[in-house]
Design a protein around this motif. Structure first.
Motif, mmCIF file in Angstrom:
data_model
loop_
_atom_site.group_PDB
_atom_site.id
_atom_site.type_symbol
_atom_site.label_atom_id
_atom_site.label_comp_id
_atom_site.label_asym_id
_atom_site.label_seq_id
_atom_site.Cartn_x
_atom_site.Cartn_y
_atom_site.Cartn_z
ATOM 1 N N ILE A 105 0.898 -1.303 0.059
ATOM 2 C CA ILE A 105 -0.184 -0.099 -0.114
ATOM 3 C C ILE A 105 0.852 1.241 0.076
ATOM 4 O O ILE A 105 0.576 2.057 -0.843
ATOM 5 C CB ILE A 105 -0.893 0.056 1.201
ATOM 6 N N GLY A 106 1.838 1.143 0.800
ATOM 7 C CA GLY A 106 2.778 2.533 0.991
ATOM 8 C C GLY A 106 3.419 2.935 -0.351
ATOM 9 O O GLY A 106 3.215 3.752 -0.940
ATOM 10 N N PRO A 107 4.139 1.949 -0.729
ATOM 11 C CA PRO A 107 4.887 2.011 -2.252
ATOM 12 C C PRO A 107 4.120 2.321 -3.127
ATOM 13 O O PRO A 107 4.256 3.380 -4.084
ATOM 14 C CB PRO A 107 5.665 0.758 -2.289
ATOM 15 N N ARG A 117 -5.799 13.563 -3.438
ATOM 16 C CA ARG A 117 -7.147 13.879 -3.353
ATOM 17 C C ARG A 117 -7.940 12.688 -4.208
ATOM 18 O O ARG A 117 -8.953 12.174 -3.477
ATOM 19 C CB ARG A 117 -7.583 15.167 -3.875
ATOM 20 N N ALA A 118 -7.548 12.442 -5.284
ATOM 21 C CA ALA A 118 -8.270 11.340 -5.934
ATOM 22 C C ALA A 118 -8.062 9.893 -5.407
ATOM 23 O O ALA A 118 -9.161 9.144 -5.187
ATOM 24 C CB ALA A 118 -7.739 11.164 -7.304
ATOM 25 N N ALA A 119 -6.930 9.675 -4.676
ATOM 26 C CA ALA A 119 -6.704 8.458 -3.909
ATOM 27 C C ALA A 119 -7.563 8.437 -2.693
ATOM 28 O O ALA A 119 -8.369 7.095 -2.584
ATOM 29 C CB ALA A 119 -5.422 8.286 -3.543
ATOM 30 N N MET A 120 -7.824 9.467 -1.644
ATOM 31 C CA MET A 120 -8.746 9.421 -0.616
ATOM 32 C C MET A 120 -10.442 9.410 -1.274
ATOM 33 O O MET A 120 -11.160 8.534 -0.467
ATOM 34 C CB MET A 120 -8.498 10.717 0.076
ATOM 35 N N ALA A 121 -10.600 10.042 -2.303
ATOM 36 C CA ALA A 121 -11.813 9.871 -2.857
ATOM 37 C C ALA A 121 -12.192 8.742 -3.463
ATOM 38 O O ALA A 121 -13.159 7.993 -3.105
ATOM 39 C CB ALA A 121 -11.907 10.942 -4.159
ATOM 40 N N GLY A 122 -11.232 7.879 -4.146
ATOM 41 C CA GLY A 122 -11.313 6.597 -4.631
ATOM 42 C C GLY A 122 -11.601 5.543 -3.430
ATOM 43 O O GLY A 122 -12.410 4.500 -3.578
ATOM 44 N N ALA A 123 -10.610 5.907 -2.204
ATOM 45 C CA ALA A 123 -11.016 4.996 -0.939
ATOM 46 C C ALA A 123 -12.537 4.946 -0.514
ATOM 47 O O ALA A 123 -13.132 4.055 -0.055
ATOM 48 C CB ALA A 123 -9.944 5.042 -0.021
ATOM 49 N N MET A 124 -12.790 6.223 -0.613
ATOM 50 C CA MET A 124 -14.332 6.762 -0.216
ATOM 51 C C MET A 124 -15.377 5.891 -1.186
ATOM 52 O O MET A 124 -16.473 5.135 -0.654
ATOM 53 C CB MET A 124 -14.673 8.057 -0.061
ATOM 54 N N LEU A 150 -12.687 -7.609 2.758
ATOM 55 C CA LEU A 150 -11.337 -7.262 2.572
ATOM 56 C C LEU A 150 -11.257 -5.894 1.609
ATOM 57 O O LEU A 150 -10.460 -5.207 2.128
ATOM 58 C CB LEU A 150 -10.556 -8.568 1.685
ATOM 59 N N GLY A 151 -11.832 -5.908 0.770
ATOM 60 C CA GLY A 151 -12.028 -4.761 0.008
ATOM 61 C C GLY A 151 -12.186 -3.295 0.945
ATOM 62 O O GLY A 151 -11.404 -2.355 0.709
ATOM 63 N N VAL A 152 -13.226 -3.561 1.919
ATOM 64 C CA VAL A 152 -13.323 -2.382 2.647
ATOM 65 C C VAL A 152 -12.030 -2.210 3.703
ATOM 66 O O VAL A 152 -11.859 -0.812 3.788
ATOM 67 C CB VAL A 152 -14.560 -2.775 3.436
ATOM 68 N N LEU A 153 -11.444 -3.171 3.946
ATOM 69 C CA LEU A 153 -10.329 -3.145 4.985
ATOM 70 C C LEU A 153 -9.283 -2.443 4.253
ATOM 71 O O LEU A 153 -8.493 -1.456 4.682
ATOM 72 C CB LEU A 153 -9.848 -4.587 5.405
ATOM 73 N N VAL A 154 -8.890 -2.884 2.991
ATOM 74 C CA VAL A 154 -7.758 -2.391 2.315
ATOM 75 C C VAL A 154 -8.022 -0.942 1.961
ATOM 76 O O VAL A 154 -7.158 -0.034 2.044
ATOM 77 C CB VAL A 154 -7.666 -3.181 1.036
ATOM 78 N N SER A 155 -9.291 -0.674 1.631
ATOM 79 C CA SER A 155 -9.549 1.028 1.263
ATOM 80 C C SER A 155 -9.677 1.727 2.346
ATOM 81 O O SER A 155 -9.055 2.738 2.074
ATOM 82 C CB SER A 155 -11.017 0.684 0.685
ATOM 83 N N LYS A 157 -7.679 1.279 5.265
ATOM 84 C CA LYS A 157 -6.222 1.486 5.495
ATOM 85 C C LYS A 157 -5.476 2.363 4.487
ATOM 86 O O LYS A 157 -4.581 2.910 4.646
ATOM 87 C CB LYS A 157 -5.504 0.027 5.440
ATOM 88 N N ALA A 158 -5.836 2.270 3.018
ATOM 89 C CA ALA A 158 -5.328 3.034 2.270
ATOM 90 C C ALA A 158 -5.687 4.540 2.475
ATOM 91 O O ALA A 158 -4.684 5.473 2.167
ATOM 92 C CB ALA A 158 -5.729 2.818 0.788
ATOM 93 N N TYR A 159 -7.036 4.660 2.724
ATOM 94 C CA TYR A 159 -7.217 6.087 3.193
ATOM 95 C C TYR A 159 -6.348 6.615 4.348
ATOM 96 O O TYR A 159 -5.891 7.770 4.346
ATOM 97 C CB TYR A 159 -8.502 6.253 3.411
ATOM 98 N N GLY A 160 -6.163 5.973 5.288
ATOM 99 C CA GLY A 160 -5.436 5.927 6.492
ATOM 100 C C GLY A 160 -3.817 6.856 6.110
ATOM 101 O O GLY A 160 -3.331 7.613 6.678
#
Length: 476
Positions: A105-107, A117-124, A150-155, A157-160
């Motif tokens: 996720i980090g890399p 902004r698009a990444a946070m919007a995409g996670a939402m 699992l998808g909710v969890l990954v999304s 954590k990606a937002y975080g």
């Protein structure tokens, strides 16, 4: 004239209607103005931090709605033995793949510096769609529920991870990072506290209704993400950081001074000079690495207590209380402790973060030992409160150390990678909690052991770094 005047002056019914409309609107508009005033205070509105605070509140509210729906399906709706198997299946299908995905996720997000902004919007948006997908399976608890979870969890954590990387770019003048993170965290906690009973109320209507609520909340969050200032997407001067650099004095546990590499000399015949490797976190001193170790212990304890106490209190609830009430008492205790830790972190600012991390880790360890020796329902509630308090304060102190010691050009990347490591620690702690037999004393002993390992790895180094002082006194 008299006729015209009679049309201009509103009649009694019209005046009553307007007064009623104002009375109905006032609680909502007044509340909205109050929230906006609080989130935008002290320059947070001008810098854009207020927008992030509001977005994080929306994120917390949506996540707790999904948690309510999943807990009712996976945990509360079946007998204890079957619930244990379901949660174990949930961990196997969601947490195990997440353990493999978390280091990516980090890399991966490092490669999207211009699209935060698009990444946070995409996670939402992803969680909004997944909530609708789960609404059809939540009543039956079918296997199709778990990939969506699992998808909710990954999304989530990606937002975080992205949120942690964004905060340094939105600091108002004379604002420390620890204070900014305190505000963001408090907003998430308050939103969670408000949304949890709403989700429970929607659950009484139908098992899918909390997920409908989560979908609506995350759609709002999708639009809010794009209202953040454009500087969130700026990556000027940033480089990716590595967690450790094995070539930077591997024989030393920490370095008090940053390693300064000389600038590479240009080659002849127009050849490009070799690319300079980005500094690893070890090269900025031992405080950050030891702080990460201590925080990993806190996060592992959090995951362990959530799963272990969920089953322990279901089978052996507090005296005179049902299992649901017993879990609520522990959950509220942890939430109150977390809020208190966040408030204290804002008050302490960044004074002696190494000492703070070492102190709260020792406090949590002592409380866990007492809970193991003198186990009782009160001891469990106290441990939950202390765990929430110490985890919040330790994380805020780690943020301060990263702000102080990590060069600005790699600071956002460092936040992303440290957050990924901490979330992996939570997964490991949760796995231990679900696999452990439901023996109270054994469980509290394991909790103490997790903290003891973290203390053995970090406390000495933290106190040594505090005695030497930081070579980078840049914390506001």
């Amino acid at each position: 004239m008299t006729g015209a005047r009679s049309h201009d002056v509103p009649g009694p019914l019209r005046r009553a209607g307007r007064a009623t409309g104002r009375a109905l609107r006032t609680p909502f508009t007044g509340t909205a103005r109050g929230i906006r005033k609080a989130t935008h205070a002290h320059g947070a509105g001008e810098s854009g931090l207020g927008k992030l605070i509001e977005l994080h509140a929306v994120n917390g509210a949506g996540d707790v709605m999904i948690t309510v729906a999943l807990a009712s399906t996976v945990f509360f709706s079946v007998p204890t033995d079957e619930a244990r198997g379901r949660v174990a299946l949930y961990l196997a299908i969601t947490m195990a793949p997440f353990t493999l995905l978390a280091p990516v996720i980090g890399p991966l997000l490092d490669r999207l510096p211009h699209g935060r902004r698009a990444a946070m919007a995409g996670a939402m948006l992803a969680r909004a769609l997944l909530a609708i997908t789960m609404s059809g399976a939540v009543a039956t608890g079918g296997l199709e529920l778990y990939p969506a979870a699992l998808g909710v969890l990954v999304s989530s954590k990606a937002y975080g991870v992205v949120r942690s990387a964004v905060v340094p770019r939105l600091l108002p003048p004379k604002f420390s990072l620890v204070k900014a993170n305190s505000r963001v965290t408090l907003a998430g906690l308050l939103a969670t506290g408000v949304a949890a009973p709403i989700g429970a109320g929607l659950q009484t209507i139908g098992s899918a209704w909390p997920l409908y609520g989560a979908c609506a909340i995350f759609i709002v969050g999708t639009f809010l993400a794009f209202t953040m200032p454009p500087k969130v997407d700026s990556a000027k001067g940033e480089r990716r950081a590595r967690l450790i650099d094995p070539q930077d004095h591997p024989h030393l546990p920490h370095l008090p001074e940053p390693v300064r590499r000389p600038a590479p000399k240009p080659k002849r015949n127009g050849e490009k000079p070799p690319r300079e490797r980005p500094p690893g976190l070890r090269s900025v001193g031992g405080s950050v690495l030891h702080g990460l170790q201590a925080n990993a212990a806190h996060r592992a304890l959090s995951g362990f207590l959530i799963f272990f106490l969920a089953f322990l209190l279901r089978e052996h609830p507090m005296a005179g209380q049902s299992a649901a009430v017993s879990l609520a008492i522990v959950g509220v205790s942890a939430g109150v402790g977390n809020a208190c830790g966040t408030a204290v972190g804002a008050w302490l600012r960044a004074r002696g973060p190494e000492v703070i991390v070492a102190t709260v880790l020792t406090l949590a360890l002592g409380t866990a030992v007492l809970a193991a020796v003198f186990f009782s329902t009160a001891a469990v509630a106290v441990l939950g409160a202390v765990a929430g308090f110490t985890q919040a304060l330790s994380k805020l102190s780690l943020d301060a150390m990263i702000q102080r010691d990590v060069p600005e050009e790699v600071r956002t990347s460092a936040f992303a990678r440290s957050e990924t490591l901490l979330q992996m620690a939570w997964v490991v702690g949760g796995g231990i909690g679900i696999a452990l037999p439901l023996n109270a004393v054994l469980g509290m002993s394991v909790a103490a052991g997790i903290l003891a390992l973290g203390a053995a790895a970090s406390v000495r180094g933290l106190l040594g770094a505090a005695r030497r002082g930081s070579p980078h006194p840049r914390v506001a």
